[in-house]
Write an enzyme that holds these catalytic residues in place. Structure first.
Site, PDB file in Angstrom:
ATOM      1  N   HIS A  67      12.529   2.097   4.631  1.00 38.62           N
ATOM      2  CA  HIS A  67      11.878   0.990   3.907  1.00 38.62           C
ATOM      3  C   HIS A  67      10.311   1.205   4.147  1.00 38.62           C
ATOM      4  O   HIS A  67       9.955   1.489   4.950  1.00 38.62           O
ATOM      5  CB  HIS A  67      12.360  -0.446   4.730  1.00 38.62           C
ATOM      6  CG  HIS A  67      13.787  -0.864   4.196  1.00 38.62           C
ATOM      7  ND1 HIS A  67      14.782  -0.285   4.843  1.00 38.62           N
ATOM      8  CD2 HIS A  67      14.179  -1.888   3.199  1.00 38.62           C
ATOM      9  CE1 HIS A  67      15.810  -0.839   4.073  1.00 38.62           C
ATOM     10  NE2 HIS A  67      15.660  -1.776   3.308  1.00 38.62           N
ATOM     11  N   PRO A  68       9.773   0.570   2.852  1.00 40.46           N
ATOM     12  CA  PRO A  68       8.382   0.825   2.858  1.00 40.46           C
ATOM     13  C   PRO A  68       7.519  -0.458   3.677  1.00 40.46           C
ATOM     14  O   PRO A  68       8.151  -1.532   3.729  1.00 40.46           O
ATOM     15  CB  PRO A  68       7.862   0.668   1.382  1.00 40.46           C
ATOM     16  CG  PRO A  68       9.043  -0.350   0.831  1.00 40.46           C
ATOM     17  CD  PRO A  68      10.224   0.153   1.617  1.00 40.46           C
ATOM     18  N   SER A  84      11.624  -2.430  -4.748  1.00 45.39           N
ATOM     19  CA  SER A  84      10.637  -3.084  -3.753  1.00 45.39           C
ATOM     20  C   SER A  84       9.602  -3.909  -4.372  1.00 45.39           C
ATOM     21  O   SER A  84       8.892  -4.892  -3.732  1.00 45.39           O
ATOM     22  CB  SER A  84      10.239  -1.975  -2.860  1.00 45.39           C
ATOM     23  OG  SER A  84      11.238  -1.738  -1.833  1.00 45.39           O
ATOM     24  N   GLU A  87      10.247  -7.151  -5.308  1.00 46.80           N
ATOM     25  CA  GLU A  87      10.468  -8.049  -4.185  1.00 46.80           C
ATOM     26  C   GLU A  87       9.309  -8.624  -3.349  1.00 46.80           C
ATOM     27  O   GLU A  87       9.118  -9.479  -3.017  1.00 46.80           O
ATOM     28  CB  GLU A  87      11.634  -7.513  -3.310  1.00 46.80           C
ATOM     29  CG  GLU A  87      12.948  -7.420  -3.765  1.00 46.80           C
ATOM     30  CD  GLU A  87      13.725  -6.208  -3.070  1.00 46.80           C
ATOM     31  OE1 GLU A  87      15.054  -6.102  -3.455  1.00 46.80           O
ATOM     32  OE2 GLU A  87      13.146  -5.671  -2.409  1.00 46.80           O
ATOM     33  N   GLN A  88       8.504  -7.424  -3.630  1.00 52.10           N
ATOM     34  CA  GLN A  88       6.916  -7.801  -2.885  1.00 52.10           C
ATOM     35  C   GLN A  88       6.186  -8.767  -3.600  1.00 52.10           C
ATOM     36  O   GLN A  88       5.563  -9.488  -3.300  1.00 52.10           O
ATOM     37  CB  GLN A  88       6.428  -6.469  -2.618  1.00 52.10           C
ATOM     38  CG  GLN A  88       7.067  -5.576  -1.590  1.00 52.10           C
ATOM     39  CD  GLN A  88       6.124  -4.475  -0.647  1.00 52.10           C
ATOM     40  OE1 GLN A  88       4.820  -4.762  -0.650  1.00 52.10           O
ATOM     41  NE2 GLN A  88       6.664  -3.439  -0.021  1.00 52.10           N
ATOM     42  N   CYS A 122      13.310  -9.782   4.309  1.00 53.90           N
ATOM     43  CA  CYS A 122      13.716  -9.971   2.891  1.00 53.90           C
ATOM     44  C   CYS A 122      12.546 -10.710   2.258  1.00 53.90           C
ATOM     45  O   CYS A 122      12.469 -11.935   2.132  1.00 53.90           O
ATOM     46  CB  CYS A 122      15.151 -10.722   3.049  1.00 53.90           C
ATOM     47  SG  CYS A 122      15.646 -11.271   1.453  1.00 53.90           S
ATOM     48  N   ALA A 123      11.699 -10.166   1.449  1.00 50.93           N
ATOM     49  CA  ALA A 123      10.588 -10.582   0.933  1.00 50.93           C
ATOM     50  C   ALA A 123      10.964 -11.835  -0.316  1.00 50.93           C
ATOM     51  O   ALA A 123      10.218 -12.741  -0.032  1.00 50.93           O
ATOM     52  CB  ALA A 123       9.846  -9.566   0.183  1.00 50.93           C
TER      53      ALA A 123
END
Lengths: 175, 175
Positions: A67-68, A84, A87-88, A122-123
């Site tokens: 994961h980043p 991602s 989500e971010q 979990c963003a």
């Protein structure tokens, strides 16, 4: 797509569609392919979670490492996976001040140094304040507790990614 | 690169370099990152093999499924990973007649239908005749035997890929 269409996919299509429901770990989708036909999206999720839980500890750590960092170098370079990135952004991490970015990156680096894997949350279920708070409190946990906590977050991320893909009328969207 | 340089790599570089030593399964490299510093290339290989052996059976099947068919659709479309491209070429699979290609693809399809994963063989240690022979004889094996055989071939492929990356003076290049 409807679960019936999922069950009719050939292997290559299945991996193309589900390969990144666990970030950068297409092996998880490859592993659960054997459990078709799936009853519904929940079963897909359950089989993936079961597979993750049965991995040796090094494998669960490897999942976290895949994961980043949140608001990290890859985000800055625009090199995140599409999932991602969305989500971010949903967590409001696209609108941080330079000071906030520096603060998060510093805490991420501390966390990674301490545990050997990045901070995973979990963003989509946490706004930036909750993420900063999580970094501050979770860094005090034991490595065992953080491995378990990180994997629990991975499973939530996975479930939301699955719901983005598979039709799920009548199925709880919250775990 | 020298093993000392491997041991000094940050995680992102490590995955960039070693992420595909098990085809499309960067989780394997992600998992063994915890075992640094490595003594030599053999230890990298041993840790990866140990991780693979400790996977649930679905995971070992998933590893086989992550491999492309020999002389298959992806090869025809030029969509193989660089590593697979070189390996299939080394086995002479770049110079097949249309009849040979049709024969291999037919046998691959039969094999995949029977076992639920593709026929995997270390192409660099087998020329096209040995590959055709392998397809003919191995298809008669039990699923358990073929899972074990395929994984043994994956480990050979992995070792040769590792030797391409890491300096290995004085280390056996044959397992």
């Amino acid at each position: 797509v409807h679960i019936n269409n999922v069950n009719e996919m050939d292997y290559e299509s299945f991996i193309e569609v589900f390969g990144n429901v666990i970030e950068h770990c297409s092996l998880c989708a490859a592993a659960v392919w054997r459990y078709r036909p799936f009853k519904d999206v929940r079963q897909v999720h359950e089989e993936i979670c079961k597979f993750v839980d049965e991995l040796p500890e090094a494998g669960r750590e490897g999942i976290l490492r895949s994961h980043p960092d949140l608001a990290g170098r890859l985000a800055g370079l625009g090199l995140l996976t599409d999932e991602s990135k969305r989500e971010q952004a949903a967590a409001g991490l696209g609108h941080l001040t330079p000071e906030e970015i520096a603060r998060i990156q510093e805490m991420n680096a501390q966390y990674r140094k301490q545990f050997g894997f990045p901070f995973v949350i979990c963003a989509r279920q946490n706004k930036k304040e909750a993420i900063l708070e999580g970094l501050k409190t979770r860094i005090k946990n034991s490595p065992q507790a953080e491995l378990a906590k990180g994997i629990a977050e991975v499973k939530k991320i996975c479930y939301l990614r699955l719901l983005d893909i598979v039709e799920h009328e009548g199925i709880e969207s919250r775990l």
